[in-house]
Design a protein around this motif. Structure first.
Motif, PDB file in Angstrom:
ATOM      1  N   LEU A  41       0.807  -1.221   0.000  1.00 45.32           N
ATOM      2  CA  LEU A  41       0.000   0.000   0.000  1.00 45.32           C
ATOM      3  C   LEU A  41       0.838   1.268   0.000  1.00 45.32           C
ATOM      4  CD1 LEU A  41      -3.029  -0.853   2.331  1.00 45.32           C
ATOM      5  CD2 LEU A  41      -2.743  -1.222  -0.125  1.00 45.32           C
ATOM      6  N   GLY A  42       2.155   1.137   0.108  1.00 44.68           N
ATOM      7  CA  GLY A  42       3.031   2.278  -0.082  1.00 44.68           C
ATOM      8  C   GLY A  42       3.275   2.494  -1.566  1.00 44.68           C
ATOM      9  N   GLY A  43       3.600   3.725  -1.937  1.00 46.40           N
ATOM     10  CA  GLY A  43       3.730   4.055  -3.345  1.00 46.40           C
ATOM     11  C   GLY A  43       5.070   3.771  -3.972  1.00 46.40           C
ATOM     12  N   ALA A  44       6.094   3.403  -3.170  1.00 48.37           N
ATOM     13  CA  ALA A  44       7.435   3.201  -3.724  1.00 48.37           C
ATOM     14  C   ALA A  44       8.110   2.011  -3.049  1.00 48.37           C
ATOM     15  CB  ALA A  44       8.272   4.462  -3.537  1.00 48.37           C
ATOM     16  N   PRO A  45       7.601   0.799  -3.295  1.00 52.68           N
ATOM     17  CA  PRO A  45       8.142  -0.380  -2.611  1.00 52.68           C
ATOM     18  C   PRO A  45       9.461  -0.847  -3.199  1.00 52.68           C
ATOM     19  CG  PRO A  45       6.466  -1.046  -4.161  1.00 52.68           C
ATOM     20  CD  PRO A  45       6.466   0.469  -4.164  1.00 52.68           C
ATOM     21  N   GLY A  46      10.240  -1.536  -2.364  1.00 53.77           N
ATOM     22  CA  GLY A  46      11.436  -2.230  -2.812  1.00 53.77           C
ATOM     23  C   GLY A  46      11.304  -3.691  -2.427  1.00 53.77           C
ATOM     24  N   THR A  47      11.223  -4.578  -3.419  1.00 50.15           N
ATOM     25  CA  THR A  47      10.897  -5.968  -3.130  1.00 50.15           C
ATOM     26  C   THR A  47      11.666  -6.926  -4.032  1.00 50.15           C
ATOM     27  OG1 THR A  47       9.048  -5.986  -4.689  1.00 50.15           O
ATOM     28  CG2 THR A  47       8.550  -5.370  -2.417  1.00 50.15           C
ATOM     29  N   ARG A  48      11.595  -8.184  -3.646  1.00 52.88           N
ATOM     30  CA  ARG A  48      12.174  -9.265  -4.448  1.00 52.88           C
ATOM     31  C   ARG A  48      11.249 -10.479  -4.365  1.00 52.88           C
ATOM     32  NH1 ARG A  48      18.360 -11.669  -4.119  1.00 52.88           N
ATOM     33  NH2 ARG A  48      17.864 -13.844  -4.623  1.00 52.88           N
ATOM     34  N   ASP A  49      10.966 -11.067  -5.510  1.00 60.29           N
ATOM     35  CA  ASP A  49      10.176 -12.305  -5.616  1.00 60.29           C
ATOM     36  C   ASP A  49       8.817 -12.191  -4.916  1.00 60.29           C
ATOM     37  OD1 ASP A  49      11.848 -13.682  -7.235  1.00 60.29           O
ATOM     38  OD2 ASP A  49      12.693 -14.976  -5.687  1.00 60.29           O
ATOM     39  N   THR A  50       8.190 -11.029  -5.019  1.00 59.35           N
ATOM     40  CA  THR A  50       6.879 -10.872  -4.377  1.00 59.35           C
ATOM     41  C   THR A  50       5.712 -11.111  -5.332  1.00 59.35           C
ATOM     42  OG1 THR A  50       7.050  -8.482  -4.758  1.00 59.35           O
ATOM     43  CG2 THR A  50       7.693  -9.315  -2.587  1.00 59.35           C
ATOM     44  N   ALA A  51       5.929 -11.035  -6.644  1.00 55.05           N
ATOM     45  CA  ALA A  51       4.841 -11.274  -7.585  1.00 55.05           C
ATOM     46  C   ALA A  51       4.273 -12.681  -7.427  1.00 55.05           C
ATOM     47  CB  ALA A  51       5.313 -11.052  -9.017  1.00 55.05           C
ATOM     48  N   LEU A  52       5.117 -13.638  -7.060  1.00 60.63           N
ATOM     49  CA  LEU A  52       4.652 -15.020  -6.918  1.00 60.63           C
ATOM     50  C   LEU A  52       3.686 -15.196  -5.751  1.00 60.63           C
ATOM     51  CD1 LEU A  52       6.280 -16.502  -4.336  1.00 60.63           C
ATOM     52  CD2 LEU A  52       8.175 -16.339  -5.924  1.00 60.63           C
ATOM     53  N   LEU A  53       3.580 -14.185  -4.874  1.00 58.82           N
ATOM     54  CA  LEU A  53       2.701 -14.284  -3.713  1.00 58.82           C
ATOM     55  C   LEU A  53       1.257 -13.907  -4.032  1.00 58.82           C
ATOM     56  CD1 LEU A  53       5.035 -12.681  -1.028  1.00 58.82           C
ATOM     57  CD2 LEU A  53       4.615 -15.110  -1.426  1.00 58.82           C
ATOM     58  N   GLU A  54       1.000 -13.366  -5.210  1.00 60.75           N
ATOM     59  CA  GLU A  54      -0.367 -13.020  -5.558  1.00 60.75           C
ATOM     60  C   GLU A  54      -1.210 -14.291  -5.715  1.00 60.75           C
ATOM     61  OE1 GLU A  54      -1.580 -10.151  -5.348  1.00 60.75           O
ATOM     62  OE2 GLU A  54       0.270  -8.996  -5.188  1.00 60.75           O
ATOM     63  N   PRO A  55      -2.469 -14.241  -5.320  1.00 59.04           N
ATOM     64  CA  PRO A  55      -3.280 -15.471  -5.288  1.00 59.04           C
ATOM     65  C   PRO A  55      -3.379 -16.203  -6.620  1.00 59.04           C
ATOM     66  CG  PRO A  55      -4.351 -13.741  -4.031  1.00 59.04           C
ATOM     67  CD  PRO A  55      -3.180 -13.099  -4.723  1.00 59.04           C
ATOM     68  N   GLU A  56      -3.308 -15.479  -7.745  1.00 58.31           N
ATOM     69  CA  GLU A  56      -3.463 -16.141  -9.037  1.00 58.31           C
ATOM     70  C   GLU A  56      -2.180 -16.800  -9.526  1.00 58.31           C
ATOM     71  OE1 GLU A  56      -2.304 -11.862 -10.136  1.00 58.31           O
ATOM     72  OE2 GLU A  56      -3.333 -12.934  -8.516  1.00 58.31           O
ATOM     73  N   MET A  57      -1.060 -16.601  -8.821  1.00 57.99           N
ATOM     74  CA  MET A  57       0.200 -17.189  -9.255  1.00 57.99           C
ATOM     75  C   MET A  57       0.304 -18.648  -8.810  1.00 57.99           C
ATOM     76  SD  MET A  57       1.403 -14.851 -11.025  1.00 57.99           S
ATOM     77  CE  MET A  57       1.377 -13.074 -11.278  1.00 57.99           C
ATOM     78  N   THR A  58       1.126 -19.411  -9.511  1.00 55.88           N
ATOM     79  CA  THR A  58       1.135 -20.865  -9.362  1.00 55.88           C
ATOM     80  C   THR A  58       1.728 -21.333  -8.047  1.00 55.88           C
ATOM     81  OG1 THR A  58       1.282 -21.124 -11.754  1.00 55.88           O
ATOM     82  CG2 THR A  58       1.931 -23.011 -10.417  1.00 55.88           C
ATOM     83  N   VAL A  59       2.849 -20.745  -7.655  1.00 58.42           N
ATOM     84  CA  VAL A  59       3.546 -21.220  -6.458  1.00 58.42           C
ATOM     85  C   VAL A  59       2.684 -20.984  -5.221  1.00 58.42           C
ATOM     86  CG1 VAL A  59       5.539 -20.844  -4.965  1.00 58.42           C
ATOM     87  CG2 VAL A  59       5.829 -20.917  -7.450  1.00 58.42           C
ATOM     88  N   GLU A  60       2.508 -21.993  -4.400  1.00 57.25           N
ATOM     89  CA  GLU A  60       1.660 -21.918  -3.220  1.00 57.25           C
ATOM     90  C   GLU A  60       2.438 -21.623  -1.943  1.00 57.25           C
ATOM     91  OE1 GLU A  60      -1.773 -22.394  -2.582  1.00 57.25           O
ATOM     92  OE2 GLU A  60      -1.993 -22.046  -4.734  1.00 57.25           O
ATOM     93  N   HIS A  61       3.644 -22.216  -1.804  1.00 59.72           N
ATOM     94  CA  HIS A  61       4.349 -22.194  -0.530  1.00 59.72           C
ATOM     95  C   HIS A  61       5.728 -21.551  -0.671  1.00 59.72           C
ATOM     96  CE1 HIS A  61       1.452 -25.537  -0.248  1.00 59.72           C
ATOM     97  NE2 HIS A  61       1.365 -25.203   1.022  1.00 59.72           N
ATOM     98  N   ILE A  62       6.170 -20.907   0.402  1.00 58.20           N
ATOM     99  CA  ILE A  62       7.504 -20.318   0.443  1.00 58.20           C
ATOM    100  C   ILE A  62       8.258 -20.827   1.666  1.00 58.20           C
ATOM    101  CG2 ILE A  62       6.736 -18.261  -0.789  1.00 58.20           C
ATOM    102  CD1 ILE A  62       6.877 -16.775   1.919  1.00 58.20           C
TER     103      ILE A  62
END
Length: 334
Positions: A41-62
């Motif tokens: 919810l912040g406007g300027a995030p810094g992240t790595r490998d977070t797209a896979l956490l969206e519900p529609e993505m294939t990977v389930e577990h981390i």
């Protein structure tokens, strides 16, 4: 109950820091691969490998989540965590190889007085890969709060920030915990006094027991900003032992952001990277219905608000000129 996120069965936490550089890394290790999602919810995030956490993505577990200082330099911390997990035979199996799944978020602590020549002239290597591996190796049920791990170099407008954590048992019976590195653009306290915005949610005297001030004036509630654009971010993880789907974990992360809004004024700035991860270890039952899920979500927001205040309350000041005082320096240890 330790009043830490590690009260959630299956979660361990480790910290590592570099005092000379005034920065650090915190790793939340899941003892077995766990469902997780994220809300940014912040406007300027810094992240790595977070797209896979969206519900529609294939990977389930981390396998783990990393919170780090260092701005974009800090993203190397996940490299060290991945190497350590691979040595433990953790990770997504691809033939004879493994790829540990380690999402990460970073905060900005480059201007806090520490020696960070790698971010200036490249005269040295950033420490984050090593810090990530050390934080993983330190993962345990007990860990330090305040000026530790990802909260080592953190600050708010008026006070030293830090690493906070808290936990609670929801009315549904499941445990919810929060872990947060508080590096806020705004304030965690009201005006110039010792009172925390999160005071209504405090359990006992976990962050001083000061409650509300006798009155809150317009000056107390005026918006104050720290530093310049992009120098702030509060990054957090909420976890539960409940059994959740990935979509339910997303809902948990979204609801937990209410805790940031209750504990920090303001939150979710256009040039900040306020992020909440949510994870479910699956050691307890699933929510029975939408009302039970909402109970978990409300508990997560309360717990995260408390964790923010605990991080600031537990912090100690950095030993560099011009750095922010700690809450305890101004108001005592209570």
């Amino acid at each position: 109950m330790r009043n830490l996120i590690t009260d959630v069965r299956g979660v361990l936490v480790g910290n590592a820091q570099n005092p000379q550089a005034a920065t650090g890394v915190t790793v939340a290790l899941f003892e077995r691969p766990s469902i997780a999602s994220i809300a940014v919810l912040g406007g300027a995030p810094g992240t790595r490998d977070t797209a896979l956490l969206e519900p529609e993505m294939t990977v389930e577990h981390i396998d783990a989540i990393v919170l780090s200082g260092g701005s974009a330099w800090g993203l190397a911390a996940a490299d060290g965590v991945m190497a350590g997990l691979a040595a433990r035979q953790r990770g997504f199996q691809i033939g004879s190889l493994r790829v540990p799944l380690v999402p990460q978020a970073i905060l900005f602590d480059l201007l806090n007085g520490g020696e960070k020549s790698w971010a200036g002239d490249g005269a040295s290597e950033p420490p984050y890969r090593g810090l990530g591996r050390s934080a993983l190796d330190a993962a345990a049920g007990d860990f330090a709060l305040g000026t530790a791990g990802a909260g080592y170099g953190a600050s708010t407008v008026n006070l030293k920030g830090g690493l906070g954590s808290a936990s609670a048992r929801a009315a549904t019976g499941q445990i919810v915990g929060a872990l947060v590195a508080v590096n806020a653009v705004g304030t965690a306290t009201i005006g110039k006094g010792p009172h925390f915005w999160a005071a209504p949610y405090e359990q006992g005297d976990e962050f001083g027991g000061r409650g509300w001030p006798a009155a809150i004036t317009p000056a107390d509630s005026a918006i104050r900003f720290k530093g310049g654009p992009g120098q702030n971010t509060t990054i957090a993880l909420v976890a539960t032992d409940a059994t959740l789907t990935k979509a339910q974990a997303k809902r948990l992360a979204l609801a937990a952001h209410d805790g940031l809004a209750r504990a920090l004024r303001p939150a979710h700035g256009a040039l900040d990277g306020d992020i909440v991860f949510a994870a479910a270890t699956g050691h307890a039952g699933a929510p029975s219905d939408a009302f039970a899920l909402t109970e978990l979500c409300a508990t997560a927001a309360d717990v995260l608000a408390r964790a923010v205040a605990r991080g600031v309350h537990a912090a100690t000041a950095l030993p560099f000129p011009g750095t922010k005082p700690a809450w305890r320096d101004l108001f005592g240890s209570r």
